[in-house]
Motif scaffolding. Structure first.
Motif, PDB file in Angstrom:
ATOM      1  N   UNK A 186       0.979  -1.009  -0.019  1.00  0.00           N
ATOM      2  CA  UNK A 186       0.131  -0.178  -0.652  1.00  0.00           C
ATOM      3  C   UNK A 186       1.189   1.147  -0.040  1.00  0.00           C
ATOM      4  N   UNK A 187       2.511   0.944   0.654  1.00  0.00           N
ATOM      5  CA  UNK A 187       2.851   2.471   0.846  1.00  0.00           C
ATOM      6  C   UNK A 187       3.528   2.446  -0.481  1.00  0.00           C
ATOM      7  N   UNK A 188       4.024   2.249  -0.492  1.00  0.00           N
ATOM      8  CA  UNK A 188       4.674   1.728  -2.219  1.00  0.00           C
ATOM      9  C   UNK A 188       3.221   1.754  -3.817  1.00  0.00           C
ATOM     10  N   UNK A 302       1.204  -1.298   9.182  1.00  0.00           N
ATOM     11  CA  UNK A 302       0.748  -2.701   8.651  1.00  0.00           C
ATOM     12  C   UNK A 302      -1.086  -2.481   8.071  1.00  0.00           C
ATOM     13  N   UNK A 303      -0.390  -3.439   7.213  1.00  0.00           N
ATOM     14  CA  UNK A 303      -1.837  -3.892   6.124  1.00  0.00           C
ATOM     15  C   UNK A 303      -2.877  -5.134   6.506  1.00  0.00           C
ATOM     16  N   UNK A 304      -3.636  -5.026   5.572  1.00  0.00           N
ATOM     17  CA  UNK A 304      -4.407  -5.977   5.794  1.00  0.00           C
ATOM     18  C   UNK A 304      -4.559  -7.028   6.287  1.00  0.00           C
ATOM     19  N   UNK A 305      -3.550  -7.996   6.449  1.00  0.00           N
ATOM     20  CA  UNK A 305      -1.982  -8.853   7.435  1.00  0.00           C
ATOM     21  C   UNK A 305      -2.170  -8.633   8.934  1.00  0.00           C
ATOM     22  N   UNK A 306      -2.289  -7.987   9.311  1.00  0.00           N
ATOM     23  CA  UNK A 306      -2.375  -7.099  10.095  1.00  0.00           C
ATOM     24  C   UNK A 306      -1.648  -8.563  11.741  1.00  0.00           C
TER      25      UNK A 306
END
Length: 325
Positions: A186-188, A302-306
């Motif tokens: 997401x950050x990239x 963190x993304x979706x798979x936290x």
């Protein structure tokens, strides 16, 4: 190891055989995984929660891993999914527990707390906040009404279409989908889109992965790929194919709040939080849709798979919530 990974017998509950892991002693916790995963997604939480003094039960959910995969689409409604968790408690002779869910497991956990507060005394949702039944139909119905026929949940509706894409190469599917929904992706700007371009499938819309991140090992990836190579994706996709049906079935609970203690945990870069209506759902949990809400924890980066991307932070948040009950 999750029993479903070795295809060991599970336990009969709610008319199906459920593969599960059961570790530790103390107050019971029931951990519900989401899509496209397995109970393996909780691998970092089990030892920490057991060490904190809890009995931790981790099933492969209906249609996943070592658990049965019923044939009919209509056998995957939210009533079946909550019923599975009640049935699992009955089969294990557990009076009540705290239920914790991630991704699709979160709506199961939220609805379990809403429908059976006598059996689920507290609830923690990860990645997907509690979003009560709205007045205008399901998310799929509303997307269709807006002409969003390539929205991924709508694209999932036609049996066989998504299966053909996702099952072509289970290893590559999980490599791209898991990394593509991570915080780093997401950050990239390399996350997978919510709307699938015309003429393409979901997997090819996710950028190729040059190397695995620290939180996802080759062994983990092979665990997912091996399981899905055997089961396919039909069971998990059938959860999405009941969204309209779920909206109809949950009419008796329309407007009812969750009254047991509740909390929410998510990665700050989770794409779910950017979906329409999620900001409203987050605010509403603060005493409106949840009358005993104990707080939101957003884990930076963190993304979706936290719980896999930031296991220590998630474990700390869960244990603090549990100790406050």
């Amino acid at each position: 190891m999750i029993r479903g990974e070795t295809r060991m017998p599970g336990i009969k509950a709610n008319g199906i055989n459920i593969a599960y892991q059961d570790e530790g002693q103390g107050p019971a916790l029931l951990l519900c995984h989401g899509w496209p995963e397995l109970g393996h997604s909780w691998r970092h939480q089990v030892p920490a929660l057991v060490a904190a003094g809890y009995r931790v039960i981790v099933p492969d959910m209906r249609g996943f891993g070592g658990t049965d995969v019923p044939d009919a689409v209509e056998d995957y409604t939210i009533l079946h999914l909550v019923g599975d968790m009640v049935g699992l408690l009955d089969a294990l002779k557990i009076e009540n527990c705290t239920i914790i869910g991630h991704d699709w497991g979160a709506p199961v956990a939220w609805h379990a707390a809403l429908m059976r507060p006598d059996r689920f005394r507290a609830v923690a949702g990860l990645a997907v906040p509690w979003s009560p039944r709205g007045p205008h139909g399901s998310l799929v119905g509303m997307a269709r009404a807006q002409g969003l026929n390539r929205f991924y949940m709508v694209w999932f509706q036609e049996p066989g279409v998504a299966e053909a894409d996702l099952e072509r190469d289970p290893y590559e599917t999980h490599r791209r989908l898991l990394v593509g929904a991570s915080g780093a992706a997401a950050a990239a700007g390399k996350g997978w889109p919510l709307v699938i371009p015309d003429g393409k499938g979901l997997v090819e819309t996710c950028p190729p992965v040059e190397s695995l991140p620290d939180w996802l090992s080759e062994e983990d990836l092979q665990t997912y790929a091996t399981a899905y190579r055997r089961t396919g994706h039909r069971g998990g996709l059938n959860w999405y194919r009941n969204l309209d049906r779920n909206w109809a079935l949950t009419a008796p609970w329309h407007g009812a709040p969750i009254r047991v203690p509740a909390c929410f945990i998510a990665g700050s870069l989770d794409g779910v939080l950017r979906m329409p209506g999620m900001d409203k759902a987050l605010r509403a949990m603060e005493g409106v849709t949840c009358t005993d809400f104990r707080g939101t924890t957003l884990i930076d980066g963190a993304g979706h798979w936290v719980q896999q991307e930031a296991p220590e932070a998630v474990n700390a948040a869960l244990i603090a919530f549990l100790q406050g009950l």
